[in-house]
Write a protein that holds these residues in place. Structure first.
Motif, PDB file in Angstrom:
ATOM      1  N   ALA A 289     -53.085  -4.341  37.328  1.00  0.00           N
ATOM      2  CA  ALA A 289     -53.219  -5.769  37.028  1.00  0.00           C
ATOM      3  C   ALA A 289     -52.537  -6.653  38.062  1.00  0.00           C
ATOM      4  N   GLY A 290     -51.750  -6.052  38.954  1.00  0.00           N
ATOM      5  CA  GLY A 290     -51.077  -6.831  39.981  1.00  0.00           C
ATOM      6  C   GLY A 290     -49.740  -7.385  39.557  1.00  0.00           C
ATOM      7  N   TYR A 291     -49.247  -6.995  38.373  1.00  0.00           N
ATOM      8  CA  TYR A 291     -47.939  -7.464  37.924  1.00  0.00           C
ATOM      9  C   TYR A 291     -46.825  -6.890  38.795  1.00  0.00           C
ATOM     10  N   VAL A 292     -47.058  -5.688  39.300  1.00  0.00           N
ATOM     11  CA  VAL A 292     -46.095  -5.021  40.171  1.00  0.00           C
ATOM     12  C   VAL A 292     -46.798  -4.678  41.473  1.00  0.00           C
ATOM     13  N   GLN A 293     -46.170  -4.970  42.583  1.00  0.00           N
ATOM     14  CA  GLN A 293     -46.745  -4.674  43.891  1.00  0.00           C
ATOM     15  C   GLN A 293     -45.729  -3.924  44.735  1.00  0.00           C
ATOM     16  N   SER A 294     -46.228  -3.116  45.645  1.00  0.00           N
ATOM     17  CA  SER A 294     -45.349  -2.307  46.476  1.00  0.00           C
ATOM     18  C   SER A 294     -46.057  -1.958  47.776  1.00  0.00           C
ATOM     19  N   GLN A 295     -45.262  -1.671  48.784  1.00  0.00           N
ATOM     20  CA  GLN A 295     -45.803  -1.211  50.049  1.00  0.00           C
ATOM     21  C   GLN A 295     -46.211   0.264  49.959  1.00  0.00           C
ATOM     22  N   MET A 296     -45.771   0.933  48.899  1.00  0.00           N
ATOM     23  CA  MET A 296     -46.096   2.353  48.691  1.00  0.00           C
ATOM     24  C   MET A 296     -46.736   2.552  47.315  1.00  0.00           C
ATOM     25  N   PRO A 297     -47.903   1.960  47.061  1.00  0.00           N
ATOM     26  CA  PRO A 297     -48.513   2.071  45.727  1.00  0.00           C
ATOM     27  C   PRO A 297     -48.861   3.499  45.340  1.00  0.00           C
ATOM     28  N   VAL A 298     -49.247   4.321  46.325  1.00  0.00           N
ATOM     29  CA  VAL A 298     -49.612   5.711  46.019  1.00  0.00           C
ATOM     30  C   VAL A 298     -48.413   6.454  45.434  1.00  0.00           C
ATOM     31  N   PHE A 299     -47.244   6.264  46.035  1.00  0.00           N
ATOM     32  CA  PHE A 299     -46.037   6.943  45.559  1.00  0.00           C
ATOM     33  C   PHE A 299     -45.718   6.549  44.121  1.00  0.00           C
ATOM     34  N   TRP A 300     -45.700   5.250  43.852  1.00  0.00           N
ATOM     35  CA  TRP A 300     -45.286   4.782  42.530  1.00  0.00           C
ATOM     36  C   TRP A 300     -46.317   5.111  41.447  1.00  0.00           C
ATOM     37  N   VAL A 301     -47.593   4.955  41.759  1.00  0.00           N
ATOM     38  CA  VAL A 301     -48.617   5.285  40.763  1.00  0.00           C
ATOM     39  C   VAL A 301     -48.640   6.792  40.519  1.00  0.00           C
TER      40      VAL A 301
ATOM     41  N   LEU B 123     -46.009   8.742  40.713  1.00  0.00           N
ATOM     42  CA  LEU B 123     -44.835   9.006  39.881  1.00  0.00           C
ATOM     43  C   LEU B 123     -45.099   8.640  38.428  1.00  0.00           C
ATOM     44  N   LEU B 124     -45.742   7.505  38.203  1.00  0.00           N
ATOM     45  CA  LEU B 124     -46.084   7.095  36.838  1.00  0.00           C
ATOM     46  C   LEU B 124     -47.080   8.065  36.209  1.00  0.00           C
ATOM     47  N   SER B 125     -47.962   8.620  37.020  1.00  0.00           N
ATOM     48  CA  SER B 125     -48.901   9.624  36.517  1.00  0.00           C
ATOM     49  C   SER B 125     -48.164  10.889  36.087  1.00  0.00           C
ATOM     50  N   VAL B 126     -47.144  11.269  36.854  1.00  0.00           N
ATOM     51  CA  VAL B 126     -46.317  12.417  36.475  1.00  0.00           C
ATOM     52  C   VAL B 126     -45.645  12.161  35.123  1.00  0.00           C
TER      53      VAL B 126
ATOM     54  N   ALA C 127     -51.765   3.049  26.828  1.00  0.00           N
ATOM     55  CA  ALA C 127     -50.312   2.992  26.684  1.00  0.00           C
ATOM     56  C   ALA C 127     -49.897   2.879  25.219  1.00  0.00           C
ATOM     57  N   VAL C 128     -50.546   1.967  24.492  1.00  0.00           N
ATOM     58  CA  VAL C 128     -50.178   1.733  23.085  1.00  0.00           C
ATOM     59  C   VAL C 128     -50.687   2.855  22.191  1.00  0.00           C
ATOM     60  N   GLY C 129     -51.943   3.237  22.366  1.00  0.00           N
ATOM     61  CA  GLY C 129     -52.548   4.228  21.480  1.00  0.00           C
ATOM     62  C   GLY C 129     -51.910   5.591  21.583  1.00  0.00           C
ATOM     63  N   THR C 130     -51.669   6.059  22.807  1.00  0.00           N
ATOM     64  CA  THR C 130     -51.097   7.399  22.964  1.00  0.00           C
ATOM     65  C   THR C 130     -49.678   7.482  22.415  1.00  0.00           C
ATOM     66  N   SER C 131     -48.864   6.505  22.744  1.00  0.00           N
ATOM     67  CA  SER C 131     -47.466   6.538  22.290  1.00  0.00           C
ATOM     68  C   SER C 131     -47.374   6.415  20.773  1.00  0.00           C
TER      69      SER C 131
ATOM     70  N   GLY D  23     -47.075   1.459  33.068  1.00  0.00           N
ATOM     71  CA  GLY D  23     -46.713   1.268  34.467  1.00  0.00           C
ATOM     72  C   GLY D  23     -47.937   1.259  35.370  1.00  0.00           C
ATOM     73  N   ILE D  24     -48.872   2.169  35.123  1.00  0.00           N
ATOM     74  CA  ILE D  24     -50.121   2.182  35.901  1.00  0.00           C
ATOM     75  C   ILE D  24     -50.896   0.890  35.673  1.00  0.00           C
ATOM     76  N   HIS D  25     -50.933   0.434  34.428  1.00  0.00           N
ATOM     77  CA  HIS D  25     -51.583  -0.840  34.105  1.00  0.00           C
ATOM     78  C   HIS D  25     -50.950  -1.988  34.887  1.00  0.00           C
ATOM     79  N   SER D  26     -49.630  -1.964  35.026  1.00  0.00           N
ATOM     80  CA  SER D  26     -48.931  -3.045  35.732  1.00  0.00           C
ATOM     81  C   SER D  26     -49.325  -3.099  37.197  1.00  0.00           C
ATOM     82  N   PHE D  27     -49.494  -1.937  37.820  1.00  0.00           N
ATOM     83  CA  PHE D  27     -49.937  -1.910  39.218  1.00  0.00           C
ATOM     84  C   PHE D  27     -51.393  -2.359  39.329  1.00  0.00           C
TER      85      PHE D  27
END
Length: 479
Positions: free
Chosen positions: A98-110, A112-115, A179-183, A92-96
């Motif tokens: 790389a620009g695959y996902v965009q939001s007006q609240m990037p801090v919130f979503w990134v 959350l993904l960090s959590v 993402a791939v290695g840890t999982s 999810g962090i990679h998606s933000f």
């Protein structure tokens, strides 16, 4: 048929592999991409510090719940869940990024993904640590735990090395590798980790259909006969003493680990008029690698040393808390004195060594004080200490750093020089060198002094043949 010792060795190996992928030590690995993430999403250091703190909160605040879960269910269940959480968080962090996902609240979503990524790391590491604690006796438990925890310390270096060798300069690919290695690492652990009780406990143990030992308490070694639940330990002085020591020291380590990239950038910007962003990224990567290696070394060293000194000289493991506090204090004094980026390695190495040692001795002390039966729950509860102290010091660092960042007038002046000297004319880059952050180090130095006093006091309270730090007797504890 595989012998118990062989099975125990295989379990230890896969516990190490699982720890290697347990969020790749979120604090350390964040330093490898945090500054790049800030530039990509146009965040200041207070915001990026908040994201880092959320990742750490995911690791530590969820630990009590994970511990309760792990003590009561087969290890495969939390490991499978952790594998999914790790992939979801880092991809999810990679998606933000790389620009695959965009939001007006990037801090919130990134954040959350960090959590989510932190939660996956916490569950997988606690599962591996629980399997190790249940498979080795008191004479070798610290060494075995140190080996497993060294995987957690080595993880940032491991993934950074692979990423930089396979995808040099590509933060995008680095996040995919995470993402791939840890999982995948944790998924392997779910299928190959098996609890093998030590011989001294095995004869009195029973097993359920999942193969988890149900220990008969009177047969356990003396150091784990007085097991207590999380509800009981919070009523003791020992809990708050050890909790305070870990909070002060872990918070100090987390502040440096999460912000060493900003420290590198500040010193380079101050001492290098011809600012080279590639050189800065390489220097940041070197600090992350050094942190990872020394963190790993500290976890192995403290396990071997504490087992050797305990078995050979009966030295209380409580004294290792005092030794570690002393090394932390020295590291902060060294960090304050550094003015050139080339010398940062000294401070980083000392902090990595002491931070790794702290998290190697912490679980062992928790086990010796309160027993094996609720070990995962108790250590999960103790893990709240860095979760509380880390964000506070991290946000203080960000506030202090941002208070020295260029003003709008400064940026206009620097923008003229940017084309000539390649000066980093951005609001997120402090150009005042060590002044950008040294006030934060003054606070952590004081924290280390307090931790040293508390740890010496705790060691001096020790009574012969009673649990570490305890004032009451084993008879009192067994009530």
């Amino acid at each position: 048929m595989i012998s118990p010792n062989a099975t125990r060795t295989i379990t230890l190996a896969f516990c190490f592999i699982t720890a290697l992928g347990a969020g790749t030590n979120y604090s350390q690995v964040f330093s490898a991409y945090g500054e790049q993430l800030a530039k990509k999403l146009e965040l200041n250091h207070t915001q990026i510090g908040l994201i880092a703190s959320c990742g750490n909160a995911g690791v530590y605040f969820t630990a009590p719940a994970w511990g309760h879960f792990i003590d009561r269910l087969p290890l495969r269940v939390p490991l499978l869940i952790s594998s999914v959480l790790l992939f979801t968080g880092y991809f999810g962090i990679h998606s933000f990024y790389a620009g695959y996902v965009q939001s007006q609240m990037p801090v919130f979503w990134v954040a959350l993904l960090s959590v989510i990524a932190g939660m996956g790391g916490s569950g997988s590491l606690l599962s591996a640590l629980s399997a190790t604690a249940r498979s080795f006796n008191n004479n070798s438990r610290a060494t075995a735990s140190g080996i497993v925890l060294s995987g957690f310390g080595l993880s940032a270096f491991f993934y950074s090395f692979i990423s930089h060798e396979a995808f040099p300069g590509s933060t995008d690919d680095f996040l995919v590798a995470l993402a791939v290695g840890t999982s995948l690492s944790v998924l392997l652990g779910a299928f190959f980790i098996n609890v093998v009780p030590p011989e001294t406990e095995k004869s009195a143990a029973q097993h359920d259909e999942e193969g988890r030992p149900l220990f008969d308490e009177p047969s356990l070694d003396d150091d784990i006969m007085t097991s207590k639940s999380p509800i009981a330990i919070v009523k003791t002085v020992d809990f708050w003493l050890l909790f305070s020591i870990i909070a002060l020291l872990a918070g100090t380590g987390l502040m440096w680990i999460n912000n060493v990239g900003a420290v590198v950038q500040a010193l380079f910007a101050y001492h290098h008029p011809h600012y080279d962003s590639v050189a800065v990224e390489q220097a940041q990567a070197r600090q992350v690698s050094l942190l990872s290696l020394t963190n790993c070394g500290g976890r192995i060293l403290i396990g071997l040393s504490s087992d050797f000194m305990f078995n050979r000289f009966k030295l209380d493991r409580a004294w290792w808390a005092a030794i570690i506090s002393g090394v932390f204090l020295v590291s902060q004094i060294v960090a304050q004195s550094i003015q050139l980026p080339v010398h940062l390695g000294w401070a980083t190495a000392l902090i990595g060594l002491s931070y790794g040692s702290l998290f190697a001795i912490g679980p062992v002390l928790t086990l010796e004080i309160w027993g094996l039966h609720s070990f995962s729950s108790n250590w999960g509860l103790m893990s709240l200490a860095p979760a509380l102290a880390g964000p506070v010091l991290n946000l203080l660092f960000g506030s202090i750093y941002d208070s020295h960042a260029p003003t709008d007038d400064d940026l206009q002046k620097y923008s003229v020089l940017e084309g000539i000297f390649n000066m980093p004319a951005t609001s997120s880059t402090c150009l005042e060198g060590r002044k950008c952050y040294v006030s934060a180090l003054h606070l952590t130095t004081l924290a280390c002094v307090v931790a040293l006093i508390l740890s010496v006091y705790g060691a001096l309270r020790r009574r012969p043949r009673t649990p570490i730090f305890m004032q009451d007797t084993p008879e009192d504890r067994s009530e």
